[in-house]
Motif scaffolding. Structure first.
Motif, mmCIF file in Angstrom:
data_model
loop_
_atom_site.group_PDB
_atom_site.id
_atom_site.type_symbol
_atom_site.label_atom_id
_atom_site.label_comp_id
_atom_site.label_asym_id
_atom_site.label_seq_id
_atom_site.Cartn_x
_atom_site.Cartn_y
_atom_site.Cartn_z
ATOM 1 N N SER A 25 0.806 -1.215 0.000
ATOM 2 C CA SER A 25 0.000 0.000 0.000
ATOM 3 C C SER A 25 0.839 1.265 0.000
ATOM 4 C CB SER A 25 -0.915 0.008 1.226
ATOM 5 O OG SER A 25 -1.575 1.240 1.348
ATOM 6 N N ALA A 26 0.483 2.172 -0.928
ATOM 7 C CA ALA A 26 1.104 3.492 -0.920
ATOM 8 C C ALA A 26 0.706 4.260 0.329
ATOM 9 C CB ALA A 26 0.678 4.262 -2.169
ATOM 10 N N MET A 27 -0.489 3.974 0.863
ATOM 11 C CA MET A 27 -0.957 4.682 2.051
ATOM 12 C C MET A 27 -0.098 4.374 3.272
ATOM 13 S SD MET A 27 -3.255 6.935 1.870
ATOM 14 C CE MET A 27 -3.379 7.041 3.647
ATOM 15 N N HIS A 28 0.415 3.169 3.376
ATOM 16 C CA HIS A 28 1.253 2.831 4.530
ATOM 17 C C HIS A 28 2.464 3.764 4.588
ATOM 18 C CE1 HIS A 28 2.743 -0.183 7.557
ATOM 19 N NE2 HIS A 28 3.852 0.493 7.302
ATOM 20 N N GLY A 29 3.148 3.904 3.449
ATOM 21 C CA GLY A 29 4.311 4.783 3.416
ATOM 22 C C GLY A 29 3.933 6.240 3.629
ATOM 23 N N THR A 30 2.769 6.647 3.118
ATOM 24 C CA THR A 30 2.321 8.021 3.298
ATOM 25 C C THR A 30 2.066 8.330 4.764
ATOM 26 O OG1 THR A 30 1.326 8.090 1.089
ATOM 27 C CG2 THR A 30 0.496 9.664 2.718
ATOM 28 N N VAL A 31 1.424 7.410 5.471
ATOM 29 C CA VAL A 31 1.146 7.606 6.898
ATOM 30 C C VAL A 31 2.454 7.702 7.675
ATOM 31 C CG1 VAL A 31 0.182 6.539 8.969
ATOM 32 C CG2 VAL A 31 -1.123 6.533 6.829
ATOM 33 N N ARG A 32 3.395 6.846 7.383
ATOM 34 C CA ARG A 32 4.683 6.892 8.091
ATOM 35 C C ARG A 32 5.406 8.210 7.835
ATOM 36 N NH1 ARG A 32 6.857 2.959 10.853
ATOM 37 N NH2 ARG A 32 6.014 0.830 10.788
ATOM 38 N N ARG A 33 5.361 8.694 6.591
ATOM 39 C CA ARG A 33 6.043 9.960 6.283
ATOM 40 C C ARG A 33 5.376 11.129 6.995
ATOM 41 N NH1 ARG A 33 6.411 7.382 1.291
ATOM 42 N NH2 ARG A 33 4.505 8.375 0.526
ATOM 43 N N LEU A 34 4.060 11.146 7.052
ATOM 44 C CA LEU A 34 3.363 12.226 7.754
ATOM 45 C C LEU A 34 3.707 12.233 9.239
ATOM 46 C CD1 LEU A 34 -0.193 12.032 6.106
ATOM 47 C CD2 LEU A 34 1.447 13.917 5.902
ATOM 48 N N CYS A 35 3.726 11.053 9.833
ATOM 49 C CA CYS A 35 4.049 10.972 11.266
ATOM 50 C C CYS A 35 5.501 11.352 11.529
ATOM 51 C CB CYS A 35 3.768 9.561 11.785
ATOM 52 S SG CYS A 35 2.018 9.126 11.784
ATOM 53 N N ASP A 36 6.399 10.918 10.640
ATOM 54 C CA ASP A 36 7.813 11.268 10.798
ATOM 55 C C ASP A 36 7.993 12.785 10.729
ATOM 56 O OD1 ASP A 36 10.736 10.416 10.794
ATOM 57 O OD2 ASP A 36 10.638 11.606 8.950
#
Length: 303
Positions: A200-211
């Motif tokens: 999922s592209a969303m998994h990486g997007t969520v991690r980047r937002l939190c980082d």
């Protein structure tokens, strides 16, 4: 024997007159008579009884006429089918959809494809994560994918259709649900439900937002289907960040809030195999793009 012999015979048999048949066929009468004699010679039977005023079918000619009408109709139909296939108006198509597109876009796309391409048999596969769709494209299990970029495969062509805002999903009654708008930093102490990491592209997007917000998300559950993700949140198993169209699911027990970060967005794209020159895929891609442009996404939250 050639098809023209059959068409010539059909004209003479229907007109019952060589002169009228020749005029109908836009040829001179002597060559027409010669072609009919060649046909009879090849068949070894007399098809027509001729006199100075009128032409009559023999019994063999009447039987032959019935059959060649079927043959010529089949030939004409085959030509029409070939032209429709070449124009992308007939054939088969399989379309994969990422979860949020399944709810917000698939119904309108399906209706538009039925209206504009009624001769194309379309099959949809909903709730497919991006990596699943790329693999399905490579295997030719699907022909067209609606997914979230990026796609790191030179064999797949990707074109962005629209950009969706990201929102937060909370369980009803959650302590943050009373706020009109949330920032990613507000979720620092929450358990997260996310899409499966490899697919999922969303998994990486969520991690980047939190980082970017200065923390690592505490991931408690990873799921494949978007509907399952929202159901888990509604059950109180965590919070989630999702594309805004997911809110159209309407899962009881789930509350949605916009994110304060205006750049918290994710693209939706159409993907096809590079070098695939299928007219059906070209037509379907056109219909899809026009549908997205003409479909105003129902925005739940004003910026």
């Amino acid at each position: 024997m050639e098809l023209r012999h059959l068409r010539y015979f059909l004209a003479v048999a229907e007109e019952r007159h060589f002169g009228r048949a020749a005029a109908r066929l836009h040829i001179a009468q002597p060559p027409l008579s010669q072609q009919i004699r060649q046909l009879e010679t090849e068949l070894g039977v007399r098809l027509l009884d001729r006199n100075t005023r009128r032409v009559e079918l023999t019994e063999a000619g009447a039987a032959y006429l019935d059959r060649i009408r079927l043959v010529l109709a089949a030939v004409d139909e085959a030509g029409e089918v070939a032209r429709r296939v070449a124009a992308g108006l007939q054939g088969r198509l399989s379309v994969g959809c990422v979860g949020s597109a399944t709810y917000s876009l698939l119904p309108a796309v399906a209706r538009r494809l039925r209206e504009e391409l009624p001769g194309v048999e379309v099959a949809f596969r909903g709730e497919m994560l991006g990596a699943q769709q790329v693999a399905a494209l490579q295997r030719r299990d699907i022909d067209l994918a609606l997914l979230r970029p990026p796609v790191d495969d030179p064999g797949i062509l990707v074109r962005v259709l629209r950009s969706d805002a990201l929102i937060v999903v909370l369980p009803d009654g959650h302590r943050l649900a009373s706020r009109d708008r949330l920032s990613v930093a507000d979720l620092r102490d929450e358990d997260f439900v996310v899409h499966a990491i490899r697919d999922s592209a969303m998994h990486g997007t969520v991690r980047r937002l939190c980082d970017r917000a200065g923390f690592e998300p505490r991931i408690r559950h990873e799921v494949v289907e978007t509907s399952t993700l929202v159901t888990f949140v509604a059950a109180g198993l965590g919070v989630a960040i999702v594309p805004e169209p997911v809110a159209q699911l309407g899962v009881p027990g789930a509350t949605y809030r916009p994110l304060a970060e205006q750049d918290a967005r994710i693209d939706l794209a159409v993907a096809v195999r590079a070098g695939d020159d299928s007219p059906v895929i070209d037509q379907a891609t056109r219909v899809l793009s026009e549908t997205v442009r003409g479909l105003a996404l129902r925005t739940l939250f004003q910026p």
